[in-house]
Structure formats: structure tokens, C-alpha cells
Scaffold this active site. Sequence first.
Site, PDB file in Angstrom:
ATOM      1  N   ASP A   9      25.773  -6.828  -8.097  1.00  0.00           N
ATOM      2  CA  ASP A   9      25.694  -6.897  -6.641  1.00  0.00           C
ATOM      3  C   ASP A   9      26.157  -5.515  -6.129  1.00  0.00           C
ATOM      4  O   ASP A   9      26.764  -4.744  -6.879  1.00  0.00           O
ATOM      5  CB  ASP A   9      26.628  -8.010  -6.152  1.00  0.00           C
ATOM      6  CG  ASP A   9      26.700  -8.071  -4.653  1.00  0.00           C
ATOM      7  OD1 ASP A   9      25.648  -8.036  -4.004  1.00  0.00           O
ATOM      8  OD2 ASP A   9      27.832  -8.137  -4.113  1.00  0.00           O
ATOM      9  N   LEU A  10      25.862  -5.214  -4.886  1.00  0.00           N
ATOM     10  CA  LEU A  10      26.241  -3.893  -4.359  1.00  0.00           C
ATOM     11  C   LEU A  10      27.490  -3.952  -3.461  1.00  0.00           C
ATOM     12  O   LEU A  10      28.550  -3.418  -3.814  1.00  0.00           O
ATOM     13  CB  LEU A  10      25.075  -3.304  -3.554  1.00  0.00           C
ATOM     14  CG  LEU A  10      25.359  -1.963  -2.869  1.00  0.00           C
ATOM     15  CD1 LEU A  10      25.524  -0.843  -3.886  1.00  0.00           C
ATOM     16  CD2 LEU A  10      24.247  -1.601  -1.881  1.00  0.00           C
ATOM     17  N   ASP A  11      27.314  -4.626  -2.304  1.00  0.00           N
ATOM     18  CA  ASP A  11      28.388  -4.630  -1.301  1.00  0.00           C
ATOM     19  C   ASP A  11      29.612  -5.376  -1.826  1.00  0.00           C
ATOM     20  O   ASP A  11      29.536  -6.559  -2.159  1.00  0.00           O
ATOM     21  CB  ASP A  11      27.898  -5.325  -0.021  1.00  0.00           C
ATOM     22  CG  ASP A  11      26.743  -4.575   0.641  1.00  0.00           C
ATOM     23  OD1 ASP A  11      26.886  -3.370   0.859  1.00  0.00           O
ATOM     24  OD2 ASP A  11      25.716  -5.216   0.949  1.00  0.00           O
ATOM     25  N   THR A  17      31.552  -1.607   1.086  1.00  0.00           N
ATOM     26  CA  THR A  17      30.818  -1.736   2.349  1.00  0.00           C
ATOM     27  C   THR A  17      30.989  -3.119   2.975  1.00  0.00           C
ATOM     28  O   THR A  17      30.596  -3.311   4.127  1.00  0.00           O
ATOM     29  CB  THR A  17      29.309  -1.503   2.112  1.00  0.00           C
ATOM     30  OG1 THR A  17      28.973  -2.098   0.862  1.00  0.00           O
ATOM     31  CG2 THR A  17      28.973  -0.032   2.072  1.00  0.00           C
ATOM     32  N   LYS A  45      29.286 -13.307   2.932  1.00  0.00           N
ATOM     33  CA  LYS A  45      29.127 -12.403   1.784  1.00  0.00           C
ATOM     34  C   LYS A  45      27.979 -12.875   0.893  1.00  0.00           C
ATOM     35  O   LYS A  45      27.919 -14.046   0.528  1.00  0.00           O
ATOM     36  CB  LYS A  45      30.426 -12.333   0.977  1.00  0.00           C
ATOM     37  CG  LYS A  45      31.514 -11.551   1.702  1.00  0.00           C
ATOM     38  CD  LYS A  45      32.721 -11.346   0.804  1.00  0.00           C
ATOM     39  CE  LYS A  45      33.784 -10.538   1.518  1.00  0.00           C
ATOM     40  NZ  LYS A  45      35.014 -10.450   0.731  1.00  0.00           N
ATOM     41  N   SER A 114      20.886  -7.193  -5.071  1.00  0.00           N
ATOM     42  CA  SER A 114      21.589  -7.233  -3.778  1.00  0.00           C
ATOM     43  C   SER A 114      20.701  -7.820  -2.695  1.00  0.00           C
ATOM     44  O   SER A 114      19.492  -7.591  -2.683  1.00  0.00           O
ATOM     45  CB  SER A 114      21.988  -5.807  -3.389  1.00  0.00           C
ATOM     46  OG  SER A 114      22.384  -5.753  -2.032  1.00  0.00           O
ATOM     47  N   ALA A 115      21.328  -8.538  -1.770  1.00  0.00           N
ATOM     48  CA  ALA A 115      20.582  -9.086  -0.623  1.00  0.00           C
ATOM     49  C   ALA A 115      20.305  -8.018   0.424  1.00  0.00           C
ATOM     50  O   ALA A 115      19.541  -8.228   1.354  1.00  0.00           O
ATOM     51  CB  ALA A 115      21.400 -10.210   0.014  1.00  0.00           C
ATOM     52  N   LYS A 145      20.645 -15.525  -1.963  1.00  0.00           N
ATOM     53  CA  LYS A 145      21.675 -16.160  -2.790  1.00  0.00           C
ATOM     54  C   LYS A 145      22.252 -17.311  -1.952  1.00  0.00           C
ATOM     55  O   LYS A 145      22.391 -17.138  -0.747  1.00  0.00           O
ATOM     56  CB  LYS A 145      22.796 -15.158  -3.114  1.00  0.00           C
ATOM     57  CG  LYS A 145      22.342 -13.934  -3.897  1.00  0.00           C
ATOM     58  CD  LYS A 145      23.452 -12.877  -3.955  1.00  0.00           C
ATOM     59  CE  LYS A 145      22.935 -11.576  -4.553  1.00  0.00           C
ATOM     60  NZ  LYS A 145      23.920 -10.479  -4.523  1.00  0.00           N
ATOM     61  N   GLU A 169      29.745  -9.965  -9.305  1.00  0.00           N
ATOM     62  CA  GLU A 169      29.600 -10.473  -7.937  1.00  0.00           C
ATOM     63  C   GLU A 169      30.949 -10.641  -7.238  1.00  0.00           C
ATOM     64  O   GLU A 169      31.922 -11.035  -7.870  1.00  0.00           O
ATOM     65  CB  GLU A 169      28.967 -11.872  -7.993  1.00  0.00           C
ATOM     66  CG  GLU A 169      27.537 -11.949  -7.591  1.00  0.00           C
ATOM     67  CD  GLU A 169      27.247 -11.593  -6.140  1.00  0.00           C
ATOM     68  OE1 GLU A 169      28.199 -11.513  -5.330  1.00  0.00           O
ATOM     69  OE2 GLU A 169      26.084 -11.387  -5.808  1.00  0.00           O
ATOM     70  N   ASP A 170      30.954 -10.401  -5.928  1.00  0.00           N
ATOM     71  CA  ASP A 170      32.177 -10.648  -5.151  1.00  0.00           C
ATOM     72  C   ASP A 170      32.010 -11.829  -4.195  1.00  0.00           C
ATOM     73  O   ASP A 170      32.885 -12.062  -3.373  1.00  0.00           O
ATOM     74  CB  ASP A 170      32.569  -9.401  -4.339  1.00  0.00           C
ATOM     75  CG  ASP A 170      31.610  -9.139  -3.188  1.00  0.00           C
ATOM     76  OD1 ASP A 170      30.402  -9.379  -3.358  1.00  0.00           O
ATOM     77  OD2 ASP A 170      32.065  -8.710  -2.122  1.00  0.00           O
TER      78      ASP A 170
HETATM   79  C1  BG6 Z   1      24.844  -8.493   1.048  1.00  0.00           C
HETATM   80  C2  BG6 Z   1      26.114  -8.617   1.839  1.00  0.00           C
HETATM   81  O1  BG6 Z   1      25.036  -7.624  -0.017  1.00  0.00           O
HETATM   82  O2  BG6 Z   1      23.794  -7.987   1.873  1.00  0.00           O
HETATM   83  C3  BG6 Z   1      25.892  -9.447   3.085  1.00  0.00           C
HETATM   84  O3  BG6 Z   1      27.099  -9.238   1.037  1.00  0.00           O
HETATM   85  C4  BG6 Z   1      24.762  -8.853   3.886  1.00  0.00           C
HETATM   86  O4  BG6 Z   1      27.084  -9.494   3.823  1.00  0.00           O
HETATM   87  C5  BG6 Z   1      23.517  -8.759   3.024  1.00  0.00           C
HETATM   88  O5  BG6 Z   1      24.495  -9.646   5.035  1.00  0.00           O
HETATM   89  C6  BG6 Z   1      22.322  -8.164   3.757  1.00  0.00           C
HETATM   90  O6  BG6 Z   1      22.570  -6.808   3.999  1.00  0.00           O
HETATM   91  P1  BG6 Z   1      21.754  -5.842   4.944  1.00  0.00           P
HETATM   92  O7  BG6 Z   1      22.332  -4.488   4.612  1.00  0.00           O
HETATM   93  O8  BG6 Z   1      20.314  -5.967   4.586  1.00  0.00           O
HETATM   94  O9  BG6 Z   1      22.036  -6.288   6.336  1.00  0.00           O
HETATM   95 MG    MG Z   2      28.745  -8.535  -2.370  1.00  0.00          MG
END
Ligand code: BG6
Ligand code: MG
Length: 217
Positions: A9-11, A17, A45, A114-115, A145, A169-170
Site C-alpha cells: 500500500d502507499l499512503d 501522506t 484509510k 493503492s486506492a 478495498k 498495509e496500514d
Molecule cells: C488510499 C488512502 O491510499 O487512497 C485513502 O488510504 C484515500 O485515505 C485513497 O482516500 C484514495 O486516494 P486519492 O489520492 O485518490 O484521493
Molecule cells: Mg494506507
Amino acid sequence: MKQVGFLFDLDGVIVDTAKYHYLAWKDLAETLSIPFTLKDNERLKGVSRARSLEIILELGNRTMSEAEKAAYCTKKNDVYLSYIDNLRADEVLPGAGEFLAAAKAAGIPIALGSASKNAPRILDKLGLTALFDAIIDGTVVSRAKPDPEVFLKGAEAVKLPAECCIVFEDSVAGIEAAHRGGMKAVGVGRKEDLPEADAWITGFDGLTPADILDMLK
Ligand code: BG6
Ligand code: MG
């Protein structure tokens, strides 16, 4: 070492972030006069931007037209990107860059799962793009997810069966996504926040890929 793949996962896993997502949503919730706490934020998240807004609207017992939702999502993203524009290299979570490089050197295929639709922009800004063999982000997944789609696509991209992949993952939603995809999940965070994970780390500092495999034995 048996062949494994790492899906990140990224964020909140590679880069700090998650705090900026929170600040941008908090700003929007205030505009809408909806109380929004750090605890509420845990539910956001890992889930998509559109779903995050829906959760906030549920918290405030509010409804909105699809056009209004789209406008508020854009507004939130503009605030979020104003933080991202100032993202610094030292906001990569401690040890994450070294861990990715060590995994790459060990021949472990690496994919992002990542989402976020902002993922490529963030990886580029941090100079991390080249460490990934595949990038699966919010622009290529249609189911958020805890649906396993993002990680199944990651496993497919690195040409490994799901059961050979380990997810980092967090988020609660992301741990569930990994398990539904038939993968092991390392929780990046506290056990009390991520009770369903198979192992927990607080960060990557001082960890090697072999340490992770030991933890999951
Ligand atoms: C996920 C975050 O990685 O990305 C979520 O944990 C976030 O909080 C989602 O809503 C979507 O991100 P973005 O950058 O497309 O708004
Ligand atoms: Mg995350």
C-alpha cells in the site's frame, strides 16, 4: 528463500501522506459542519476518495447529489494536492526506501497496490518509481478495498500466485482485502488498530525482507 512477491500500500505504509488525507477531509467536513475525528478517519484509510466522502456524509447524516459529491471530491483533492506539492523526501516513512531497495536487490518482485489516483505522482516526486515492477492504483481498480481486486491485480502483474504474495498495509480495509485475496498481510501499525493482520511492524527501519518471512512462518 522461496519465491515471494511484496505488494505495498502507499499512503501510511511507504510515505506519511495519511495525515494529509486526514487534514484535507477534516477541512471539508468543517465546511459541511460535520464533526470528524481521528477515530472516524480510521474508517477512511484504504478506501477510495468517493467512498471516503460517503462515509463522512453518513457521519453527518447527510445526503447529496452525485454532481455535488463529485465537486466536493475535487475540492478535497485540491487541498490534498496542495500538501503533496510540498511533500519532502524525509516524509518517506523511516527505512521504507531502504527496505524496497533491499527487496529489489534480493530479486523479490514488488508491486504497489493503492486506492490512490495520486500514487504515480507521489512515487515520482519521491524518486521511488523505479523500485516498483508494477503500479496498481486507483485509476486501474474498479472495486475499493476491502475488495481484493487491487492486490489480485498486483499479484498478476508480478506473475505470482496470490498465496506467494505478502501485503504491507496500514488499514483495516487493506488487511481484509489481502486475506480475501488469499495473501498474508503485514500490518504497518499497532496491533490494536489492525487486529486481523498476520504480523505487525511499526515501520521498516532496520528490517530486512528475510525478517518479514521469519515473522510470517
Ligand atoms: C488510499 C488512502 O491510499 O487512497 C485513502 O488510504 C484515500 O485515505 C485513497 O482516500 C484514495 O486516494 P486519492 O489520492 O485518490 O484521493
Ligand atoms: Mg494506507
